[in-house]
Design a protein around this motif. Sequence first.
Motif, short mmCIF file in Angstrom:
data_model
loop_
_atom_site.label_atom_id
_atom_site.label_comp_id
_atom_site.label_asym_id
_atom_site.label_seq_id
_atom_site.Cartn_x
_atom_site.Cartn_y
_atom_site.Cartn_z
N LEU A 227 48.92 33.35 23.33
CA LEU A 227 47.60 33.97 23.21
C LEU A 227 47.36 34.92 24.39
CD1 LEU A 227 44.75 34.12 21.87
CD2 LEU A 227 44.07 32.27 23.43
N THR A 228 46.88 36.13 24.08
CA THR A 228 46.55 37.13 25.10
C THR A 228 45.04 37.28 25.18
OG1 THR A 228 48.61 38.35 24.70
CG2 THR A 228 46.82 39.53 25.81
N ILE A 229 44.53 37.43 26.39
CA ILE A 229 43.11 37.65 26.61
C ILE A 229 42.95 38.95 27.40
CG2 ILE A 229 40.97 36.70 27.56
CD1 ILE A 229 42.37 33.95 27.51
N TRP A 230 42.12 39.83 26.88
CA TRP A 230 41.82 41.09 27.59
C TRP A 230 40.34 41.18 27.88
CZ3 TRP A 230 44.95 45.13 24.27
CH2 TRP A 230 46.28 45.12 24.69
N PRO A 231 39.95 41.42 29.15
CA PRO A 231 40.79 41.49 30.34
C PRO A 231 41.47 40.15 30.64
CG PRO A 231 38.61 42.41 30.78
CD PRO A 231 38.52 41.70 29.47
N SER A 232 42.61 40.24 31.30
CA SER A 232 43.40 39.05 31.61
C SER A 232 43.01 38.41 32.92
CB SER A 232 44.88 39.43 31.66
OG SER A 232 45.23 40.24 30.57
N SER A 233 42.51 39.22 33.85
CA SER A 233 42.09 38.72 35.15
C SER A 233 40.95 39.59 35.66
CB SER A 233 43.25 38.73 36.15
OG SER A 233 43.71 40.06 36.35
N ALA A 234 40.20 39.05 36.60
CA ALA A 234 39.07 39.78 37.18
C ALA A 234 38.93 39.42 38.65
CB ALA A 234 37.78 39.44 36.43
N SER A 235 38.49 40.39 39.44
CA SER A 235 38.29 40.18 40.87
C SER A 235 36.93 40.73 41.28
CB SER A 235 39.39 40.88 41.69
OG SER A 235 40.66 40.35 41.39
N LEU A 236 36.23 39.98 42.12
CA LEU A 236 34.97 40.44 42.69
C LEU A 236 35.23 40.94 44.10
CD1 LEU A 236 31.82 40.61 42.46
CD2 LEU A 236 31.77 38.36 43.58
N TYR A 237 34.75 42.15 44.40
CA TYR A 237 34.94 42.76 45.72
C TYR A 237 33.63 42.77 46.50
CZ TYR A 237 39.66 44.38 44.73
OH TYR A 237 41.01 44.43 44.45
N LEU A 238 33.77 42.68 47.81
CA LEU A 238 32.63 42.64 48.71
C LEU A 238 32.90 43.53 49.92
CD1 LEU A 238 29.91 41.06 49.41
CD2 LEU A 238 31.37 39.52 50.75
N VAL A 239 31.85 44.16 50.43
CA VAL A 239 31.99 44.97 51.64
C VAL A 239 30.65 45.00 52.37
CG1 VAL A 239 31.34 47.22 50.63
CG2 VAL A 239 32.95 47.13 52.53
N PRO A 240 30.64 44.90 53.72
CA PRO A 240 29.41 45.13 54.48
C PRO A 240 29.11 46.62 54.50
CG PRO A 240 31.22 44.74 55.99
CD PRO A 240 31.78 44.55 54.61
N CYS A 241 27.83 46.97 54.46
CA CYS A 241 27.50 48.39 54.36
C CYS A 241 26.20 48.71 55.07
CB CYS A 241 27.40 48.80 52.89
SG CYS A 241 26.05 48.00 52.00
N THR A 242 26.02 49.99 55.32
CA THR A 242 24.75 50.51 55.80
C THR A 242 24.04 51.14 54.61
OG1 THR A 242 23.70 51.97 57.41
CG2 THR A 242 25.75 52.75 56.44
N ALA A 243 22.72 51.07 54.60
CA ALA A 243 21.95 51.62 53.47
C ALA A 243 20.56 51.99 53.98
CB ALA A 243 21.88 50.60 52.34
N GLN A 244 20.52 52.87 54.96
CA GLN A 244 19.28 53.19 55.66
C GLN A 244 18.22 53.75 54.72
OE1 GLN A 244 18.79 52.67 59.25
NE2 GLN A 244 16.75 52.70 58.33
#
Length: 425
Positions: A227-244
Amino acid sequence: MNVDRETNTSETCECTADEDKEMSGPLYAISNFNPTGDGQISLQKGQAVNVLRRSNENWWWVESNGCYGYAPVNHLAGVISTQPEWQDEEYFGNYGNLKLHLEMLSDKPRTEAYMNAIVKNADKLRDKVILDVGCGTGILSMLCVKHARPKHVYAVEASDIAEYTQKAVEKNGMASKITVLNDFAENAKIEDDVDLIISEWMGTMLLFEMMIESVLSMRDRFMKPELTIWPSSASLYLVPCTAQVHFNRKLEFWDCQYGLDFSSFKTLAKEDLLSKPYHDYELPCGDCLAKGQSVLQLDMKTLTIQSLENIVCQFEFVIDQGDTMHGFCTWFEVEFCPLSEDMDTVILNTGPDNQLTHWKQNLFLLDSPVRVNAGDVISGTLTISRNPEYRRHLRAFFDFKVIPGLQESKIVDPSSVQKMFYVWR
């Protein structure tokens, strides 16, 4: 912090007689709550509270066991619910109109990623049975028929849009190949053995709306090695940021308007405007204070529904450039595994250095900005938990420290910064 009764007697006198009558009888905390700001009351699941004033849609002034303070509305209920709520009427009602579907169909990076996966693997999909979970307008189902010539496609959609999806399938001459099922995926009657499950389940912060649970349920129902599943994998990304600019618009705005001081509203602004993420934020790459990291990885073949209840993500960033840190941004990436070794993996990335999608990025603003310098380390955790009552909603709790990078610094144990965000209740 609990607020002492004697110093806040005025808070108990602001309800009208009608309000007292309307709010008679206790409410109950549906989960624990630890105060994140001054004037808030601590709650334990099952604790009875009396509502004294409905201050705003997010916070009510309450009394419990002689203590007074603000309680988050999303933690209170008339009874302690033993059955979770999926808000199906609200959720599928949104997908029953064209606004969201117009947005998704107009998202070229999104739709073309799915189409590229189908086209590249067309030979392997020929004569296969495909299940499209949450098919919406039927675009993915019809792309499968157009490019891959499968045996059959089952397009499952629980919202009322399914009526029009059926008409679109017929207009494109695909009625013999696509069966549109207007039902919940879990209840759909499918007799065939499914070879591919395809779905666009991703939401704000990857998991919001929790459509992923329906996909996993179908995976378990039709599980087999191939059995195939699409999407097959997922990743959550994080970054510190400035947002003045964004921070000023939401918080510093209250310092002065028309020559008048409105700063007394800033506490309320933090509660109203900064307790939820901004889901359609466009993060400039130059506002990233470090390199984005994948803090959560999901394998759709092995992921369990139970593991989504409470996810703890560790992170550690080294600051690239000194600036004011206003918060964090998130985005996600999904992969479509190839069906043969000679094919490339198709990737859809919603990050700031990729083509803009309808998901954009998600901004989480701190109540008070933090000054950081190049070489500083931001170390902590992001805990993502499902709302115990409203099952499509999430909570995101950040707990981190800024550790100075200079060796001569005398700060050995800087205090933690903590904040809870509600996505969306």
